[in-house]
Design an enzyme around this catalytic site. Structure first.
Site, PDB file in Angstrom:
ATOM      1  N   GLU A  88      11.304  23.507 -13.322  1.00 35.46           N
ATOM      2  CA  GLU A  88      10.961  23.237 -11.926  1.00 35.46           C
ATOM      3  C   GLU A  88      11.792  24.151 -11.022  1.00 35.46           C
ATOM      4  OE1 GLU A  88      11.933  19.065 -11.932  1.00 35.46           O
ATOM      5  OE2 GLU A  88      10.616  18.784 -13.655  1.00 35.46           O
TER       6      GLU A  88
ATOM      7  N   GLU B   2       9.212  16.686 -17.242  1.00 37.59           N
ATOM      8  CA  GLU B   2      10.325  16.987 -18.157  1.00 37.59           C
ATOM      9  C   GLU B   2       9.949  16.916 -19.646  1.00 37.59           C
ATOM     10  OE1 GLU B   2      10.589  15.175 -15.428  1.00 37.59           O
ATOM     11  OE2 GLU B   2      11.935  16.364 -14.186  1.00 37.59           O
TER      12      GLU B   2
ATOM     13  N   ASP C 222      20.375  14.048 -14.933  1.00 35.31           N
ATOM     14  CA  ASP C 222      19.862  12.678 -14.932  1.00 35.31           C
ATOM     15  C   ASP C 222      18.387  12.599 -15.319  1.00 35.31           C
ATOM     16  OD1 ASP C 222      22.210  12.819 -12.964  1.00 35.31           O
ATOM     17  OD2 ASP C 222      22.015  10.690 -13.415  1.00 35.31           O
TER      18      ASP C 222
ATOM     19  N   HIS D 271      21.602   9.954  -9.565  1.00 38.64           N
ATOM     20  CA  HIS D 271      22.162  11.296  -9.735  1.00 38.64           C
ATOM     21  C   HIS D 271      23.617  11.173 -10.166  1.00 38.64           C
ATOM     22  CE1 HIS D 271      18.897  11.512  -6.778  1.00 38.64           C
ATOM     23  NE2 HIS D 271      18.631  12.669  -7.315  1.00 38.64           N
TER      24      HIS D 271
ATOM     25  N   GLN E 125      16.076  20.163 -14.272  1.00 42.64           N
ATOM     26  CA  GLN E 125      16.725  20.479 -12.995  1.00 42.64           C
ATOM     27  C   GLN E 125      18.087  19.801 -12.816  1.00 42.64           C
ATOM     28  OE1 GLN E 125      14.612  19.777  -9.053  1.00 42.64           O
ATOM     29  NE2 GLN E 125      14.356  21.958  -9.449  1.00 42.64           N
TER      30      GLN E 125
END
Ligand code: TPP
Ligand code: MG
Length: 817
Positions: free
Chosen positions: A508, A539, A564, A606, A561
């Site tokens: 991404e 993903e 997490d 995150h 990216q």
């Protein structure tokens, strides 16, 4: 029953050849069916643990086999035995060897008994672990049991053809992997498994990328006991997927629907689909309907419990083998006043059926004998040695009893032999005889053997393994050049893309903007949209794409990216990628590099360091946690010199920190499995990694002011971990251990403790309790205060380190509070 399709098949062949082919197909179909029937019996009589077979799916697989060419890849599931037999990659004996879990790769060529029966794999690697020429063989990427898990990698298996066709720079490298991109990636999946997200994600990604792949859905209306009405909207996957159908204006997916008992239509459909996909590089789906399960789902239950009488009767009538037989018997072709038939009556078919029964029965016997003979030999060796040792033992009666029990087992498992021998040692503790030594020696040799059978190939342990790559230190210009860390990463990637034509990166925001932190800034312009590519937010198939490309000889760098989001792809990572080498007994590899970033992120979604999730589920992969970008770049350079799948977690807060720019970009390497001592010290060993290290280093300065001289060690590489056992050397000096980690309590810190205390015997040198400073058990609250109260901070580290010193020397270090 003569159709145009029949004559179109016939066009190429003389009738005699055609007839031969039809009868051979019938032979394969009944041979496969006999294997299913007898295989089920083997489980019910207890010789095998579990059986899952391809009965009811024979005829479409014959059609698929005809369209499958050398160089192609299949990524399928446990129903495809007929296909495997039809392409000549499976004998009945091998199917039974799988059922018995024969732990020898020669007898069970797919996984040496590590996988359940009917889980297939081809050998991409030779005896030395080198790539074979994949264009000259049929390729089967190793099957998995988890439903739809075979889907994500199809994206990459298909995309590789596209890449090899489109990139001239790969001509030389691609010689072993592709013939101008003519290869198709073939998927198979059950109807019920199409309910999985992985299926839909794969279909969408394939549509976007327009990769040459054909997915066959074997639709028997059930997923174990659950009917299609609970699985699929409108009870039809081809109906549901209509929006993907390509048309004149839009690219998309070609969708075919065909009845699974209709031999002629099946062959026609598969030929059409294959021609289209191979030439035009588009994805297709073949929905094969009206299939059956003559014996139900597996050996675990009977389908009479959940199918109606009418359904069961229909399954008998529409059994694809039965329908094929009927068609053969009824077939008539009029040509030039002559009538052509395959058979005049049932006799030939009955002969084929009888021979199949005989052949399968013999194959079963041979497979069992091959499996059991070496174990029986071991049983006899053990009995001889036990008898010898019994006579010299004060516990003779116990050992004789054990031996007799073992002798009484007519078809023992290896486990039963070894259990007996190991139990005998309990009675031999005071025995010093040569007979005991002989038994011990025998057992040690057996242990080496079973270790090789069951515990090898998690990693590449050969001399091309990742820990064997020679270190090349970074070199620097005379005049120190300090740059943002991301520049080192970016320029190093540029050197990599120049050096290795087979490397490509995607994820991404990786393409146009060169990733969200610009570690690939400008590289798409330099190297093109194929090599540096944006992907959708998906993903699992980003990883699958990487697995598939790596299986076909490319060196993908797939980006997730933020760390997490790895959890989305965890299924593919853990079930497929990290187990691949192990479950194929070292016959396949997918050296995929996964690039991600994390640590010290903010907030619940995150949190940035789910390390125990990673460590617990990704054994079989290399897990790297570089503290800065020079180290990260060096890891990429090292990884490309070896062939292990790896996850590199860059520090999110490191991209803007200044580092010195090396001059030998793309060349210098960071050794994998080696720790680095960042600060020497005599009082406490502090072990950490990643972004937390910077806090540790700051705290070390404060601690020094309080007269505490800590030794700071950067782990750098979590899997493999400190292969030289350097940490324990530090403990020998400091006798104190503090681990600082931003994962949850008992997470990565527990793993590190186990490595140091148990594997390195670090416990021997400690004179105070080994301690960990970690995050709180909950996800971190948002914001700087949230971070401070959730994650380990400098105050925590100082206070814990101080408390350890206070405990050992309260006079020198009086209590803080
Ligand atoms: C992720 C996952 N969930 C559940 C299972 C258990 N399971 C194995 S096969 C199966 C049914 C699959 O049905 P379908 O896809 O229609 O294939 P079929 O066996 O009918 O050919 C289920 C639920 C599994 N293996 N993996
Ligand atoms: Mg099904």
């Amino acid at each position: 029953m003569i159709s145009e399709k029949t004559t179109s098949i016939n066009k190429q062949l003389s009738f005699e050849e055609f007839k031969k082919e039809i009868l051979n197909d019938y032979r394969v179909a009944v041979l496969s069916r006999e294997c299913s029937l007898l295989g089920r019996r083997e489980v019910l009589t207890g010789k095998a643990k579990f059986g899952i077979f391809g009965d009811g799916k024979e005829i479409p697989q014959l059609a698929m086999a005809k369209a499958f060419k050398k160089g192609d890849f299949r990524s399928g599931y446990y129903r495809d035995q007929t296909f495997m037999m039809a392409i000549g990659m499976l004998t009945p004996q091998q199917l039974f060897a799988g059922l018995y879990a024969h732990p020898n790769i020669k007898d069970e060529p797919f996984s040496a008994g590590r996988q359940m029966g009917a889980h297939f794999a081809s050998h991409s690697l030779d005896e030395n672990g080198n790539w074979k020429n994949l264009t000259k063989q049929y390729n089967i990427s190793a099957d998995m049991s988890a439903t739809a898990s075979q889907m994500p990698r199809l994206v990459g298996l298909g995309q590789a053809s596209k890449i090899y066709r489109e990139l001239d720079t790969l001509k030389k490298h691609g010689e072993k992997f592709s013939n101008n991109g003519n290869e198709i990636a073939w998927g198979t999946i059950g109807n019920a498994s199409t309910s999985e997200g992985l299926f839909f994600e794969t279909i969408n990604a394939a549509g976007v990328l327009q990769v040459p792949m054909i997915v066959s859905v074997w639709d028997d209306e059930y997923g174990i006991s659950v009917h299609a009405k609970h699985h699929t909207t409108k009870e039809s996957i081809s109906e549901v997927l209509k929006g993907f159908q390509r048309d004149k204006e839009n690219e998309g997916i070609e969708i075919f629907v065909v009845n699974g008992w209709d031999y002629v239509q099946l062959i026609d459909t598969y030929n059409k689909a294959a021609k289209l996909v191979r030439e035009k590089h588009i994805p297709a789906l073949i929905h094969v309907t009206e299939l059956t399960q003559p014996q139900g789902h597996s050996t675990s239950g009977s389908h009479e419990r959940y199918k109606s009488k009418e359904r069961l009767q229909w399954e008998q009538d529409f059994d694809c083998n039965v329908k094929f037989r009927e068609w053969i018997l009824e077939f008539e072709l009029e040509s030039n006043g002559e009538t052509f038939r395959f058979v005049d009556n049932e006799d030939i078919l009955i002969k084929i059926e009888k021979e199949a029964k005989k052949e399968v029965s013999k194959a079963k016997r041979d497979a069992w004998n091959a499996y059991i003979s070496p174990i029986k030999e071991e049983q006899q060796q053990a009995i001889l040695l036990l008898n010898d040792v019994a006579s010299s033992s004060s516990n003779k009666h116990f050992i004789v009893k054990l031996t007799n029990d073992l002798q009484a087992i007519s078809e023992p498992s290896r486990k039963e032999v070894h259990e007996t021998v190991r139990q005998s040692f309990i009675y031999l503790t005071d025995n010093k005889s040569t007979e005991k030594t002989a038994l011990l020696n025998w057992y040690s040799a057996e242990t080496i053997k079973t270790q090789q059978m069951y515990n090898t190939y998690l990693y590449n342990d050969s001399k091309s393994g990742v820990t064997k790559v020679k270190e090349i230190k970074p070199t620097y210009a005379k005049e120190k050049q300090l740059v943002d860390g991301r520049i080192i990463i970016r320029d190093n990637f540029e050197a990599i893309f120049n050096k290795y034509p087979e490397v490509l990166a995607f994820g991404e925001d990786v393409g146009k903007i060169g990733d969200v932190n610009q570690g690939m800034e400008g590289l798409q312009l330099k190297f093109g949209e194929i090599r540096i590519a944006d992907t959708g937010i998906r993903e699992p198939t980003i990883i699958g794409q990487g697995v598939g490309l790596a299986l076909r000889g490319l060196r993908p760098i797939a980006e997730i990216q933020y760390i997490d989001y790895l959890v989305y792809a965890l299924q593919t990572l853990t079930d497929d990628l990290s187990s691949l080498r192990y479950r194929t007994f070292g016959k396949q590899k997918a050296p995929l590099i996964i690039r991600t970033r994390g640590h010290r992120l903010e907030g619940i979604w995150h949190s940035g360091s789910p390390m125990s999730m990673i460590l617990g589920s990704l054994r079989g992969m290399v897990i790297l946690v570089p503290r800065n970008m020079q180290k990260a770049a060096g890891f990429y350079n090292t990884l490309l010199k070896s062939d292990e799948p790896a996850l590199v977690i860059e520090c999110l807060n490191g991209y803007r920190l200044k580092e010195e720019l090396p001059t030998n970009l793309g060349e210098f390497t960071t050794s994998i499995g080696v720790v680095e001592t960042l600060k020497e010290g005599a009082d406490i060993t502090v072990v950490s990694y990643g972004s937390t290290l910077r806090i540790v280093q700051e705290t070390a300065k404060q601690l020094l002011q309080a007269n505490i001289d800590v030794e700071v060690i950067d782990v750098q590489s979590l899997l493999p971990f400190d292969i030289n056992h350097d940490i324990v050397k530090s403990l020998q000096k400091t006798n104190k251990l503090l681990i600082v980690d931003e994962d949850v309590p008992g997470g990565a810190s527990a793993y590190i403790l186990q490595e140091i205390l148990e594997k390195q015997n670090g416990y021997q040198y400690l004179d105070s309790k080994p301690t960990t400073v970690t995050s709180k058990a909950h996800r971190p609250a948002y914001g700087s205060d949230g971070d401070y109260y959730s994650k380990p901070n400098a105050n925590d580290i100082f206070e814990v380190a101080y408390a350890i010193m206070n405990e050992s020397n309260p006079t020198k270090y009086p209590t803080l509070f």
